[in-house]
Scaffold this motif. Structure first.
Motif, PDB file in Angstrom:
ATOM      1  N   MET A  28       0.732  -1.228   0.128  1.00 63.70           N
ATOM      2  CA  MET A  28      -0.124   0.037  -0.149  1.00 63.70           C
ATOM      3  C   MET A  28       0.924   1.174   0.159  1.00 63.70           C
ATOM      4  SD  MET A  28      -3.375   0.249   2.493  1.00 63.70           S
ATOM      5  CE  MET A  28      -3.935  -1.437   2.278  1.00 63.70           C
ATOM      6  N   ASP A  29       0.624   2.155  -1.018  1.00 63.44           N
ATOM      7  CA  ASP A  29       1.384   3.367  -0.798  1.00 63.44           C
ATOM      8  C   ASP A  29       0.603   4.636  -0.288  1.00 63.44           C
ATOM      9  OD1 ASP A  29      -0.611   4.067  -2.753  1.00 63.44           O
ATOM     10  OD2 ASP A  29       0.375   3.971  -4.373  1.00 63.44           O
ATOM     11  N   GLU A  30       1.188   5.702  -0.576  1.00 61.60           N
ATOM     12  CA  GLU A  30       0.489   6.825  -0.002  1.00 61.60           C
ATOM     13  C   GLU A  30      -1.048   7.090  -0.154  1.00 61.60           C
ATOM     14  OE1 GLU A  30       1.437  10.872  -1.317  1.00 61.60           O
ATOM     15  OE2 GLU A  30       1.957  10.198  -3.423  1.00 61.60           O
ATOM     16  N   THR A  31      -1.409   6.437  -1.255  1.00 62.74           N
ATOM     17  CA  THR A  31      -2.936   6.591  -1.593  1.00 62.74           C
ATOM     18  C   THR A  31      -3.787   5.655  -0.579  1.00 62.74           C
ATOM     19  OG1 THR A  31      -2.927   4.632  -3.222  1.00 62.74           O
ATOM     20  CG2 THR A  31      -2.385   6.923  -4.246  1.00 62.74           C
ATOM     21  N   GLY A  32      -3.160   4.767  -0.093  1.00 64.37           N
ATOM     22  CA  GLY A  32      -4.253   3.978   0.657  1.00 64.37           C
ATOM     23  C   GLY A  32      -4.583   2.609  -0.091  1.00 64.37           C
ATOM     24  N   LEU A  33      -4.601   2.729  -1.414  1.00 64.57           N
ATOM     25  CA  LEU A  33      -5.037   1.709  -2.366  1.00 64.57           C
ATOM     26  C   LEU A  33      -4.284   0.568  -2.137  1.00 64.57           C
ATOM     27  CD1 LEU A  33      -5.826   3.810  -5.235  1.00 64.57           C
ATOM     28  CD2 LEU A  33      -7.529   3.118  -3.745  1.00 64.57           C
ATOM     29  N   PRO A  34      -5.048  -0.787  -2.531  1.00 68.15           N
ATOM     30  CA  PRO A  34      -4.302  -2.012  -2.488  1.00 68.15           C
ATOM     31  C   PRO A  34      -3.458  -1.939  -3.670  1.00 68.15           C
ATOM     32  CG  PRO A  34      -6.461  -2.281  -2.341  1.00 68.15           C
ATOM     33  CD  PRO A  34      -6.331  -0.841  -2.579  1.00 68.15           C
ATOM     34  N   ALA A  35      -2.276  -2.955  -3.663  1.00 66.46           N
ATOM     35  CA  ALA A  35      -1.261  -3.014  -4.576  1.00 66.46           C
ATOM     36  C   ALA A  35      -2.026  -3.349  -5.821  1.00 66.46           C
ATOM     37  CB  ALA A  35      -0.359  -4.622  -4.385  1.00 66.46           C
ATOM     38  N   GLY A  36      -1.393  -2.617  -7.102  1.00 68.33           N
ATOM     39  CA  GLY A  36      -1.857  -2.586  -8.456  1.00 68.33           C
ATOM     40  C   GLY A  36      -2.983  -1.705  -8.692  1.00 68.33           C
ATOM     41  N   TRP A  37      -3.649  -0.663  -7.722  1.00 67.25           N
ATOM     42  CA  TRP A  37      -4.608   0.316  -7.882  1.00 67.25           C
ATOM     43  C   TRP A  37      -3.535   1.525  -7.931  1.00 67.25           C
ATOM     44  CZ3 TRP A  37      -9.515  -0.573  -9.394  1.00 67.25           C
ATOM     45  CH2 TRP A  37     -10.210  -1.649  -9.147  1.00 67.25           C
ATOM     46  N   GLU A  38      -4.373   2.526  -8.820  1.00 64.29           N
ATOM     47  CA  GLU A  38      -3.845   4.012  -8.584  1.00 64.29           C
ATOM     48  C   GLU A  38      -5.109   4.762  -8.850  1.00 64.29           C
ATOM     49  OE1 GLU A  38      -2.356   4.432 -13.209  1.00 64.29           O
ATOM     50  OE2 GLU A  38      -1.303   2.816 -12.133  1.00 64.29           O
ATOM     51  N   VAL A  39      -4.756   5.914  -8.420  1.00 66.55           N
ATOM     52  CA  VAL A  39      -5.997   7.056  -8.856  1.00 66.55           C
ATOM     53  C   VAL A  39      -5.639   7.654 -10.223  1.00 66.55           C
ATOM     54  CG1 VAL A  39      -6.845   9.060  -7.991  1.00 66.55           C
ATOM     55  CG2 VAL A  39      -6.033   7.630  -6.244  1.00 66.55           C
ATOM     56  N   ARG A  40      -6.517   7.764 -11.079  1.00 67.74           N
ATOM     57  CA  ARG A  40      -6.467   8.408 -12.427  1.00 67.74           C
ATOM     58  C   ARG A  40      -7.515   9.505 -12.454  1.00 67.74           C
ATOM     59  NH1 ARG A  40      -4.959   4.164 -17.102  1.00 67.74           N
ATOM     60  NH2 ARG A  40      -2.695   3.439 -16.057  1.00 67.74           N
TER      61      ARG A  40
END
Length: 184
Positions: free
Chosen positions: A1-13
């Motif tokens: 989990m990165d700074e977005t808090g999303l699970p691995a493989g997910w990103e905000v677009r």
């Protein structure tokens, strides 16, 4: 989990057509408006507030010419703050992949927001940015221009009854509980 808090493989677009953020999984080629299961919602809330909230200007809305004077014929412009509950039509949002609160809990939350706004502690737009369960949170709750028949009846009746600058009381629809502010 990165700074977005999303699970691995997910990103905000960012959707250019809707001018809103969405969630994308590059591995599975899946996109969705609500955060995926397993999201750290507190981290996501902070990330979205820092990187995807409006600049404070409610100026022009996407797809609307900036030089336009006043609303199109028969249309008004409003913003809202939505608090969903588990009986809502779609009990999920950009903030939470599954909303489990009761309608009474949602009512307590939205009444607290209403008190803060009426006391001058915050504006509807400021609170909508981080607290609304609608993807319009990205635009400070601004729904743009709409006419009769474009929204759920309860929402529409309340919005059209307001004068520009006025805010409704709590309005219940199949989507959840709303505070509505007429902008134009």
């Amino acid at each position: 989990m990165d700074e977005t808090g999303l699970p691995a493989g997910w990103e905000v677009r960012h959707s250019n057509s809707k001018n809103l953020p969405y969630y994308f999984n590059a591995v599975e080629k899946i996109s969705r408006w609500e955060p995926p299961t397993g999201t750290d919602t507190e981290k996501l809330k902070k990330y979205m507030a820092q990187h995807h909230s409006g600049s404070g200007s409610i100026g022009g809305t996407a797809g609307q010419p900036q030089q336009q004077q006043g609303p199109p014929e028969g249309k008004i412009r409003a913003a809202h703050l939505l608090v969903k509950h588990r009986e809502s039509r779609r009990p999920a949002s950009w903030r939470e992949s599954e909303i489990t609160r009761t309608k009474d809990e949602a009512a307590t939350i939205i009444r607290a927001h209403e008190q803060r706004i009426r006391a001058g502690e915050a504006t509807l737009g400021e609170l909508a940015t981080t607290e609304s369960d609608c993807s319009s949170a990205r635009k400070r709750g601004d729904l743009g221009y709409f006419g009769k028949g474009d929204m759920q009846k309860e929402f529409e009746d309340a919005a059209f009854a307001l004068q520009p600058g006025q805010m409704s009381g709590v309005v219940e629809t199949a989507s959840g509980l709303h505070l509505i502010e007429r902008l134009e």
